[in-house]
Design a protein around this motif. Sequence first.
Motif, PDB file in Angstrom:
ATOM      1  N   PRO A 131       0.824  -1.210   0.000  1.00 25.44           N
ATOM      2  CA  PRO A 131       0.000   0.000   0.000  1.00 25.44           C
ATOM      3  C   PRO A 131       0.862   1.265   0.000  1.00 25.44           C
ATOM      4  CG  PRO A 131      -0.760  -1.542   1.671  1.00 25.44           C
ATOM      5  CD  PRO A 131       0.508  -2.096   1.132  1.00 25.44           C
ATOM      6  N   ARG A 132       0.277   2.347  -0.514  1.00 24.44           N
ATOM      7  CA  ARG A 132       0.969   3.638  -0.512  1.00 24.44           C
ATOM      8  C   ARG A 132       1.220   4.080   0.932  1.00 24.44           C
ATOM      9  NH1 ARG A 132      -2.414   4.137  -4.898  1.00 24.44           N
ATOM     10  NH2 ARG A 132      -4.199   4.816  -3.657  1.00 24.44           N
ATOM     11  N   HIS A 133       2.340   4.751   1.151  1.00 28.56           N
ATOM     12  CA  HIS A 133       2.691   5.280   2.488  1.00 28.56           C
ATOM     13  C   HIS A 133       2.634   4.186   3.550  1.00 28.56           C
ATOM     14  CE1 HIS A 133       2.200   8.961   0.306  1.00 28.56           C
ATOM     15  NE2 HIS A 133       0.896   8.838   0.235  1.00 28.56           N
ATOM     16  N   PHE A 134       3.017   2.973   3.158  1.00 27.41           N
ATOM     17  CA  PHE A 134       2.840   1.856   4.090  1.00 27.41           C
ATOM     18  C   PHE A 134       3.651   2.030   5.376  1.00 27.41           C
ATOM     19  CE2 PHE A 134       4.156  -2.335   5.750  1.00 27.41           C
ATOM     20  CZ  PHE A 134       2.906  -2.745   6.189  1.00 27.41           C
ATOM     21  N   VAL A 135       4.908   2.441   5.247  1.00 28.86           N
ATOM     22  CA  VAL A 135       5.771   2.537   6.439  1.00 28.86           C
ATOM     23  C   VAL A 135       5.209   3.575   7.409  1.00 28.86           C
ATOM     24  CG1 VAL A 135       8.106   3.095   7.255  1.00 28.86           C
ATOM     25  CG2 VAL A 135       7.796   1.691   5.211  1.00 28.86           C
ATOM     26  N   GLU A 136       4.721   4.686   6.869  1.00 30.06           N
ATOM     27  CA  GLU A 136       4.121   5.733   7.706  1.00 30.06           C
ATOM     28  C   GLU A 136       2.860   5.199   8.404  1.00 30.06           C
ATOM     29  OE1 GLU A 136       4.309   8.649   9.757  1.00 30.06           O
ATOM     30  OE2 GLU A 136       5.903   8.478   8.269  1.00 30.06           O
ATOM     31  N   GLN A 137       2.027   4.504   7.635  1.00 26.34           N
ATOM     32  CA  GLN A 137       0.807   3.923   8.217  1.00 26.34           C
ATOM     33  C   GLN A 137       1.152   2.911   9.316  1.00 26.34           C
ATOM     34  OE1 GLN A 137      -2.583   2.627   5.928  1.00 26.34           O
ATOM     35  NE2 GLN A 137      -1.585   3.287   4.042  1.00 26.34           N
ATOM     36  N   TRP A 138       2.224   2.153   9.069  1.00 22.30           N
ATOM     37  CA  TRP A 138       2.592   1.114  10.043  1.00 22.30           C
ATOM     38  C   TRP A 138       3.098   1.740  11.347  1.00 22.30           C
ATOM     39  CZ3 TRP A 138       1.025  -3.642  10.181  1.00 22.30           C
ATOM     40  CH2 TRP A 138       1.587  -4.516  11.118  1.00 22.30           C
ATOM     41  N   LYS A 139       3.815   2.885  11.231  1.00 26.27           N
ATOM     42  CA  LYS A 139       4.260   3.579  12.448  1.00 26.27           C
ATOM     43  C   LYS A 139       3.054   3.968  13.297  1.00 26.27           C
ATOM     44  CE  LYS A 139       8.678   5.482  10.970  1.00 26.27           C
ATOM     45  NZ  LYS A 139       9.189   6.450  10.009  1.00 26.27           N
ATOM     46  N   GLN A 140       2.007   4.461  12.632  1.00 20.48           N
ATOM     47  CA  GLN A 140       0.791   4.832  13.368  1.00 20.48           C
ATOM     48  C   GLN A 140       0.147   3.582  13.976  1.00 20.48           C
ATOM     49  OE1 GLN A 140      -1.454   6.890  10.370  1.00 20.48           O
ATOM     50  NE2 GLN A 140       0.022   8.556  10.236  1.00 20.48           N
ATOM     51  N   ASN A 141       0.221   2.473  13.244  1.00 23.82           N
ATOM     52  CA  ASN A 141      -0.329   1.212  13.765  1.00 23.82           C
ATOM     53  C   ASN A 141       0.427   0.799  15.040  1.00 23.82           C
ATOM     54  OD1 ASN A 141      -2.225  -1.093  13.208  1.00 23.82           O
ATOM     55  ND2 ASN A 141      -0.334  -2.261  13.095  1.00 23.82           N
ATOM     56  N   ASN A 142       1.759   0.940  15.030  1.00 25.27           N
ATOM     57  CA  ASN A 142       2.576   0.647  16.226  1.00 25.27           C
ATOM     58  C   ASN A 142       2.135   1.498  17.416  1.00 25.27           C
ATOM     59  OD1 ASN A 142       5.695   0.358  14.371  1.00 25.27           O
ATOM     60  ND2 ASN A 142       4.337  -1.252  14.995  1.00 25.27           N
ATOM     61  N   GLN A 143       1.835   2.777  17.126  1.00 27.41           N
ATOM     62  CA  GLN A 143       1.512   3.704  18.217  1.00 27.41           C
ATOM     63  C   GLN A 143       0.175   3.374  18.882  1.00 27.41           C
ATOM     64  OE1 GLN A 143       1.899   7.392  16.097  1.00 27.41           O
ATOM     65  NE2 GLN A 143       4.132   7.242  16.047  1.00 27.41           N
ATOM     66  N   ARG A 144      -0.671   2.623  18.190  1.00 29.67           N
ATOM     67  CA  ARG A 144      -1.972   2.277  18.778  1.00 29.67           C
ATOM     68  C   ARG A 144      -1.887   1.056  19.698  1.00 29.67           C
ATOM     69  NH1 ARG A 144      -3.879   4.480  13.719  1.00 29.67           N
ATOM     70  NH2 ARG A 144      -3.571   2.566  12.553  1.00 29.67           N
ATOM     71  N   PHE A 145      -0.714   0.441  19.793  1.00 28.87           N
ATOM     72  CA  PHE A 145      -0.558  -0.775  20.595  1.00 28.87           C
ATOM     73  C   PHE A 145      -1.114  -0.557  22.014  1.00 28.87           C
ATOM     74  CE2 PHE A 145       1.633  -3.784  23.297  1.00 28.87           C
ATOM     75  CZ  PHE A 145       1.486  -4.948  22.571  1.00 28.87           C
ATOM     76  N   PRO A 146      -1.839  -1.542  22.626  1.00 31.90           N
ATOM     77  CA  PRO A 146      -2.026  -2.936  22.180  1.00 31.90           C
ATOM     78  C   PRO A 146      -3.047  -3.117  21.058  1.00 31.90           C
ATOM     79  CG  PRO A 146      -3.257  -2.566  24.194  1.00 31.90           C
ATOM     80  CD  PRO A 146      -2.507  -1.287  23.921  1.00 31.90           C
ATOM     81  N   ARG A 147      -3.721  -2.002  20.684  1.00 30.90           N
ATOM     82  CA  ARG A 147      -4.640  -2.104  19.554  1.00 30.90           C
ATOM     83  C   ARG A 147      -3.833  -2.092  18.252  1.00 30.90           C
ATOM     84  NH1 ARG A 147      -6.821   2.746  19.574  1.00 30.90           N
ATOM     85  NH2 ARG A 147      -8.696   2.245  18.378  1.00 30.90           N
ATOM     86  N   GLY A 148      -4.523  -2.310  17.137  1.00 29.99           N
ATOM     87  CA  GLY A 148      -3.843  -2.277  15.845  1.00 29.99           C
ATOM     88  C   GLY A 148      -4.056  -3.555  15.064  1.00 29.99           C
ATOM     89  N   VAL A 149      -3.742  -3.497  13.769  1.00 25.89           N
ATOM     90  CA  VAL A 149      -3.953  -4.654  12.896  1.00 25.89           C
ATOM     91  C   VAL A 149      -2.669  -5.479  12.786  1.00 25.89           C
ATOM     92  CG1 VAL A 149      -5.723  -3.445  11.553  1.00 25.89           C
ATOM     93  CG2 VAL A 149      -3.342  -3.377  10.770  1.00 25.89           C
ATOM     94  N   PRO A 180       3.264  -8.805  12.628  1.00 24.62           N
ATOM     95  CA  PRO A 180       2.400  -8.535  13.768  1.00 24.62           C
ATOM     96  C   PRO A 180       2.530  -7.075  14.204  1.00 24.62           C
ATOM     97  CG  PRO A 180       4.253  -9.908  14.413  1.00 24.62           C
ATOM     98  CD  PRO A 180       4.386  -9.680  12.949  1.00 24.62           C
ATOM     99  N   ARG A 181       1.547  -6.584  14.921  1.00 21.43           N
ATOM    100  CA  ARG A 181       1.517  -5.155  15.283  1.00 21.43           C
ATOM    101  C   ARG A 181       2.697  -4.726  16.157  1.00 21.43           C
ATOM    102  NH1 ARG A 181      -4.083  -6.004  18.394  1.00 21.43           N
ATOM    103  NH2 ARG A 181      -4.122  -7.654  16.843  1.00 21.43           N
ATOM    104  N   THR A 182       3.402  -5.687  16.766  1.00 27.64           N
ATOM    105  CA  THR A 182       4.557  -5.347  17.628  1.00 27.64           C
ATOM    106  C   THR A 182       5.822  -5.079  16.816  1.00 27.64           C
ATOM    107  OG1 THR A 182       4.925  -7.717  17.829  1.00 27.64           O
ATOM    108  CG2 THR A 182       3.792  -6.636  19.657  1.00 27.64           C
ATOM    109  N   THR A 183       5.782  -5.397  15.522  1.00 21.84           N
ATOM    110  CA  THR A 183       6.984  -5.257  14.682  1.00 21.84           C
ATOM    111  C   THR A 183       7.152  -3.803  14.226  1.00 21.84           C
ATOM    112  OG1 THR A 183       6.774  -7.527  13.927  1.00 21.84           O
ATOM    113  CG2 THR A 183       8.080  -6.059  12.557  1.00 21.84           C
ATOM    114  N   ARG A 184       8.361  -3.288  14.372  1.00 19.70           N
ATOM    115  CA  ARG A 184       8.642  -1.938  13.884  1.00 19.70           C
ATOM    116  C   ARG A 184       9.334  -2.038  12.525  1.00 19.70           C
ATOM    117  NH1 ARG A 184      10.486  -2.440  18.775  1.00 19.70           N
ATOM    118  NH2 ARG A 184      12.687  -2.097  18.299  1.00 19.70           N
ATOM    119  N   ILE A 185       8.985  -1.115  11.641  1.00 20.41           N
ATOM    120  CA  ILE A 185       9.498  -1.173  10.267  1.00 20.41           C
ATOM    121  C   ILE A 185      10.157   0.147   9.917  1.00 20.41           C
ATOM    122  CG2 ILE A 185       8.839  -1.306   7.820  1.00 20.41           C
ATOM    123  CD1 ILE A 185       6.466  -2.971   8.560  1.00 20.41           C
TER     124      ILE A 185
END
Length: 203
Positions: free
Chosen positions: A161-179, A193-198
């Motif tokens: 997906p476009r801007h994937f790394v940026e989106q994933w950083k936001q996903n990390n910040q929602r932990f323990p929530r997130g996809v 998994p949502r615990t992985t940083r990219i």
Amino acid sequence: MDMTAQAIEGGFVDPVFNAQTVFRAVMDAMAQPGSVQALPAFAHPPAPLSATAGAVALALCDNDTPLWLDPALQASPTVKSWLGFHAGAPLANTPADAHFALIASPAEMMALDGFSQGTQEYPDRSTTLILQVSDLTSGTPLQLKGPGIEKTATIAPARMPRHFVEQWKQNNQRFPRGVDIILAAADSIACLPRTTRIKTMEA
């Protein structure tokens, strides 16, 4: 072959053994993010659903797990019939209702935060995304860190997906929530998994 035959054929030949094998590969890939787990073509779904993504859906989905299909898959009545017949999973009305989402065209995918993020009390109620990618080596290299990775791991899934790394950083910040994401390539899978940083590895 008529549509009815296509919707019924191509499921697991040995449902229990095949489902266990796929499930184990997914668990191993989730436990070791960025590791590539080989997966033979146990299922033969109708296009545009790939063999690997179809097998993962059959192993993980059942009549208690609402499944969301991206527009490319939504447009195929045969894919919907095949998934209904073999997995029995009800189709989710919106991405936010889905336990699992099958994405045939990750490059055109909606934002990650449009899917269910789970809640603080029930983070496991988030959506697990199954992304069909042609391979895990020809895309932008992603450097992975986090639980289950000794130092770093690198993976380069095609057409993300476009801007994937940026989106994933936001996903990390929602932990323990997130996809969480399962990458389904031609004959293998890898998981994020949502615990992985990219981070993107600059060429």
